[in-house]
Design a protein around this motif. Structure first.
Motif, mmCIF file in Angstrom:
data_model
loop_
_atom_site.group_PDB
_atom_site.id
_atom_site.type_symbol
_atom_site.label_atom_id
_atom_site.label_comp_id
_atom_site.label_asym_id
_atom_site.label_seq_id
_atom_site.Cartn_x
_atom_site.Cartn_y
_atom_site.Cartn_z
ATOM 1 N N VAL A 53 68.608 30.341 44.774
ATOM 2 C CA VAL A 53 69.402 29.779 45.878
ATOM 3 C C VAL A 53 70.890 29.983 45.593
ATOM 4 C CG1 VAL A 53 70.039 27.629 47.043
ATOM 5 C CG2 VAL A 53 67.632 28.118 46.523
ATOM 6 N N PHE A 54 71.279 29.732 44.349
ATOM 7 C CA PHE A 54 72.696 29.865 43.971
ATOM 8 C C PHE A 54 72.911 31.134 43.143
ATOM 9 C CE2 PHE A 54 73.344 25.860 45.758
ATOM 10 C CZ PHE A 54 72.422 24.968 45.272
ATOM 11 N N PRO A 55 74.012 31.834 43.389
ATOM 12 C CA PRO A 55 75.112 31.455 44.272
ATOM 13 C C PRO A 55 75.003 31.962 45.702
ATOM 14 C CG PRO A 55 75.715 33.393 43.026
ATOM 15 C CD PRO A 55 74.313 33.023 42.579
ATOM 16 N N ARG A 56 73.942 32.718 46.024
ATOM 17 C CA ARG A 56 73.889 33.412 47.317
ATOM 18 C C ARG A 56 74.060 32.484 48.520
ATOM 19 N NH1 ARG A 56 73.895 39.036 46.554
ATOM 20 N NH2 ARG A 56 72.819 39.378 44.583
ATOM 21 N N ALA A 57 73.412 31.301 48.468
ATOM 22 C CA ALA A 57 73.417 30.442 49.653
ATOM 23 C C ALA A 57 74.728 29.687 49.821
ATOM 24 C CB ALA A 57 72.253 29.453 49.580
ATOM 25 N N PHE A 72 69.698 36.948 56.399
ATOM 26 C CA PHE A 72 70.866 36.443 55.684
ATOM 27 C C PHE A 72 71.419 37.490 54.721
ATOM 28 C CE2 PHE A 72 73.671 33.298 54.032
ATOM 29 C CZ PHE A 72 73.699 33.446 52.652
ATOM 30 N N VAL A 73 70.541 38.230 54.061
ATOM 31 C CA VAL A 73 71.027 39.208 53.062
ATOM 32 C C VAL A 73 71.497 40.501 53.723
ATOM 33 C CG1 VAL A 73 69.537 38.241 51.263
ATOM 34 C CG2 VAL A 73 68.781 40.277 52.524
ATOM 35 N N GLY A 74 71.264 40.653 55.026
ATOM 36 C CA GLY A 74 71.859 41.780 55.715
ATOM 37 C C GLY A 74 70.922 42.671 56.513
ATOM 38 N N ALA A 93 69.379 29.661 54.653
ATOM 39 C CA ALA A 93 68.359 30.541 54.056
ATOM 40 C C ALA A 93 67.701 29.960 52.814
ATOM 41 C CB ALA A 93 68.967 31.913 53.746
ATOM 42 N N CYS A 94 67.538 28.636 52.788
ATOM 43 C CA CYS A 94 66.837 28.025 51.658
ATOM 44 C C CYS A 94 66.206 26.722 52.144
ATOM 45 C CB CYS A 94 67.792 27.754 50.501
ATOM 46 S SG CYS A 94 69.025 26.484 50.836
ATOM 47 N N ASP A 95 65.359 26.147 51.303
ATOM 48 C CA ASP A 95 64.765 24.858 51.636
ATOM 49 C C ASP A 95 65.719 23.760 51.156
ATOM 50 O OD1 ASP A 95 61.461 23.369 51.032
ATOM 51 O OD2 ASP A 95 63.256 22.621 52.035
ATOM 52 N N ARG A 96 66.461 23.190 52.085
ATOM 53 C CA ARG A 96 67.500 22.215 51.715
ATOM 54 C C ARG A 96 66.895 20.928 51.156
ATOM 55 N NH1 ARG A 96 69.350 25.423 55.692
ATOM 56 N NH2 ARG A 96 68.030 24.514 57.283
ATOM 57 N N GLN A 97 65.626 20.680 51.474
ATOM 58 C CA GLN A 97 64.963 19.491 50.937
ATOM 59 C C GLN A 97 64.805 19.573 49.422
ATOM 60 O OE1 GLN A 97 64.095 16.879 52.940
ATOM 61 N NE2 GLN A 97 65.093 18.046 54.533
ATOM 62 N N ARG A 98 64.907 20.786 48.896
ATOM 63 C CA ARG A 98 64.715 20.976 47.456
ATOM 64 C C ARG A 98 66.025 20.939 46.674
ATOM 65 N NH1 ARG A 98 59.995 23.384 45.300
ATOM 66 N NH2 ARG A 98 58.281 23.495 46.778
ATOM 67 N N VAL A 99 67.132 20.692 47.378
ATOM 68 C CA VAL A 99 68.449 20.754 46.728
ATOM 69 C C VAL A 99 68.968 19.344 46.472
ATOM 70 C CG1 VAL A 99 70.809 21.623 46.887
ATOM 71 C CG2 VAL A 99 68.932 22.911 47.931
ATOM 72 N N SER A 100 69.534 19.136 45.273
ATOM 73 C CA SER A 100 70.184 17.876 44.941
ATOM 74 C C SER A 100 71.558 18.170 44.370
ATOM 75 C CB SER A 100 69.371 17.101 43.901
ATOM 76 O OG SER A 100 68.091 16.769 44.389
ATOM 77 N N GLY A 101 72.457 17.182 44.449
ATOM 78 C CA GLY A 101 73.803 17.419 43.941
ATOM 79 C C GLY A 101 74.473 16.137 43.498
ATOM 80 N N LEU A 118 66.574 35.002 47.308
ATOM 81 C CA LEU A 118 67.756 35.638 47.903
ATOM 82 C C LEU A 118 68.311 36.749 47.015
ATOM 83 C CD1 LEU A 118 69.622 32.534 49.383
ATOM 84 C CD2 LEU A 118 68.410 34.315 50.638
ATOM 85 N N ASP A 119 68.263 36.581 45.712
ATOM 86 C CA ASP A 119 68.802 37.611 44.814
ATOM 87 C C ASP A 119 68.002 38.901 44.926
ATOM 88 O OD1 ASP A 119 69.809 35.403 42.065
ATOM 89 O OD2 ASP A 119 70.818 35.992 43.907
ATOM 90 N N PHE A 120 66.683 38.775 44.866
ATOM 91 C CA PHE A 120 65.827 39.963 44.967
ATOM 92 C C PHE A 120 66.029 40.660 46.311
ATOM 93 C CE2 PHE A 120 62.344 42.714 45.448
ATOM 94 C CZ PHE A 120 61.563 42.328 46.526
ATOM 95 N N LEU A 121 66.048 39.899 47.390
ATOM 96 C CA LEU A 121 66.202 40.489 48.719
ATOM 97 C C LEU A 121 67.585 41.144 48.857
ATOM 98 C CD1 LEU A 121 64.591 37.644 50.868
ATOM 99 C CD2 LEU A 121 63.616 39.897 50.402
#
Lengths: 234, 259
Positions: free
Chosen positions: B232-236, A184-186, B110-118, A116-119
């Motif tokens: 993924v972070f912080p964009r998503a 998503f990025v626009g 816009a990310c693979d949520r299966q790969r996220v933990s919290g 996402l950052d690169f895009l």
């Protein structure tokens, strides 16, 4: 200095012996001979992850328009290389440019820094109606290969001439999510085209890293999609 | 049954687990020594029997004196009492907090949520046996939502990690790594961990988010998310959803009288 995993293989990355990379080159060349993206005739072009430079080879662009950027100084210093206006050592995820500077951003095999950052940064530095052009290994090919190699979908491996195994980042993303990320990025969804491409029939030799997953998936190596091309407009 | 037993053991606080381990060792040593001594006595080897007798005495002293000292040194009792208190209060809200975090993860675009933990870390003060001065730290108080991550009740000093940085700055903190090599390098150089500590970490993650949780003006914890997918972070993150989740967690902690 940015983190530069490709420093480890820069010296031999373009050698004929790295057959998978050469197969990607052949596929990319065939892809853009067919697609011929509509790049504005004037204005600066940013090539991200440039390596020795590919904009002239794949897109027939004037060298004086092209700014080459790569996190690896070693890659940017390779000779022979395509001429350009300027070479910059910098990471792709946070570009050192103001907004709206380039009419085109190109990134061939952008998997080492795809995200996402690169895009989002590519979108930011493009002018209005600027065009984003990228290629990345296909998810289907990569997953089939990496599961056999026992490596994560977020990395790939090179075996150097000295026999050393070098692991570098390489993000695999399926088309549906790639499309979601680009939107998503626009980037405008109707103007986004993601295509799959296969090895041209004239491409020889075929890398075992293409033959093996093709065999696993039950298809001919020339029938396996190995890269995606992405063309999108701001 | 086996799974329940494993979970039971895993849920015991580290202090109790450590003390139980020491006790087991001393008891085993004492019993074996007593058994050997009994055999020697039956064979009228009285001088030889003195040796296991000394070992039994040593094991007894170790259990009643050394065991407590070692446990106190490793897990100061003030800290242990804080943890015991936390554990009992959390019992009713733990799963609800995990669910709120899980819902936040499920909302990421816009990310693979299966790969996220919290998970959630609570800000506490640790008392050192050396000088009684409390030090700021974080303790992980929930199990992870997602498939990766370690057990709860792990402490992190305010000088270490992305969550330590968040505790110090009071601001959201993010970090992304291209690969395991960069992660290992920067965790030592930037984030205060030793190489040995980094070797014990999960090194698959590539993108991290540490978000400060406030009750009024006071920072009470850190919401910690990570993904094995880069950038993924912080964009998503939707800042509003993150704030909502944070507020929900604060309410649950208030209901549990933890705040």
């Amino acid at each position: 200095m940015p983190y530069a995993p490709y420093d480890l293989i820069a010296g031999e990355y373009y050698h004929e012996s790295h057959k998978t990379s050469r197969n990607f080159d052949q596929t990319t060349l065939a892809a853009f001979e067919s697609i011929k993206p509509d790049i504005p005739k004037k204005g600066l072009v940013l090539e991200i992850g440039a390596g020795r430079g590919r904009c002239q080879e794949y897109l027939s662009l004037d060298a004086k328009r092209v700014v080459q950027l790569d996190s690896s100084r070693a890659m940017l210093e390779l000779q022979p290389r395509e001429e350009c206006l300027l070479r910059i050592v910098h990471e792709a995820e946070k570009l050192p440019f103001l907004d709206n500077q380039f009419v085109c951003v190109a990134a061939f095999l952008c998997d080492p820094f795809l995200g996402l950052d690169f895009l989002a940064e590519s979108y930011r530095v493009l002018t209005s109606n600027g065009i984003f052009i990228a290629t990345t290994p296909s998810y289907e090919w990569g997953v089939a290969l990496r599961s056999d190699l026992g490596i994560d979908n977020m990395q790939t491996r090179f075996v150097t001439h000295a026999g050393t195994r070098v692991v570098v980042p390489s993000v695999l993303i399926p088309i549906a999510r790639l499309s979601e990320m680009i939107e998503f990025v626009g980037f405008k969804k109707p103007e986004t085209m993601i295509r799959s491409h296969r090895l041209p029939m004239t491409a020889e030799p075929v890398s075992p890293d293409i033959e093996q997953p093709a065999s696993k998936l039950g298809v001919d190596p020339y029938s396996l999609d190995i890269i995606y091309s992405i063309i999108s407009q701001k | 049954m086996k799974t329940q037993l494993i979970k039971f053991v895993a849920d015991i606080s580290p202090r109790r687990r450590f003390r139980a381990l020491l006790r087991s060792v001393f008891i085993v040593v004492g019993v074996v020594a007593a058994f050997v001594g009994e055999i020697l006595l039956e064979e009228h080897k009285y001088w030889w029997a003195a040796l296991p007798a000394v070992i039994v005495l040593g094991a007894t002293l170790a259990e009643f004196v050394l065991g407590d000292l070692l446990t106190e040194r490793r897990f100061p009792s003030k800290t242990a009492s804080i943890l015991d208190n936390l554990e009992s209060k959390l019992r009713n809200v733990h799963d609800q907090i995990r669910n709120r975090i899980g819902e936040l993860i499920a909302s990421l675009p816009a990310c693979d949520r299966q790969r996220v933990s919290g998970t959630l870390h609570l800000a506490i003060e640790l008392y050192s046996p050396l000088d009684e001065e409390p030090e700021k730290a974080l303790v992980q108080i929930t199990d992870y939502s997602g498939y990766l991550g370690g057990r709860r009740w792990r402490f992190t000093a305010s000088t270490k990690g992305l969550i330590g940085r968040c505790l110090r700055s009071g601001k959201p903190e993010y970090a992304n790594f291209a690969d395991e090599s960069e992660y290992s390098l920067r965790m030592v150089r930037e984030f205060g961990f030793s190489r040995e500590e980094v070797d014990r970490h999960t090194k698959q993650a590539r993108s991290y988010c540490a978000y400060p949780i406030h009750e009024a003006d006071k920072m009470i914890g850190v919401l910690y998310l990570f993904s094995t997918e880069p950038q993924v972070f912080p964009r998503a993150i939707d800042p509003q959803k993150l704030t909502n989740t944070s507020n929900q967690i604060v309410e649950l902690l208030q209901v549990a009288h933890i705040l």
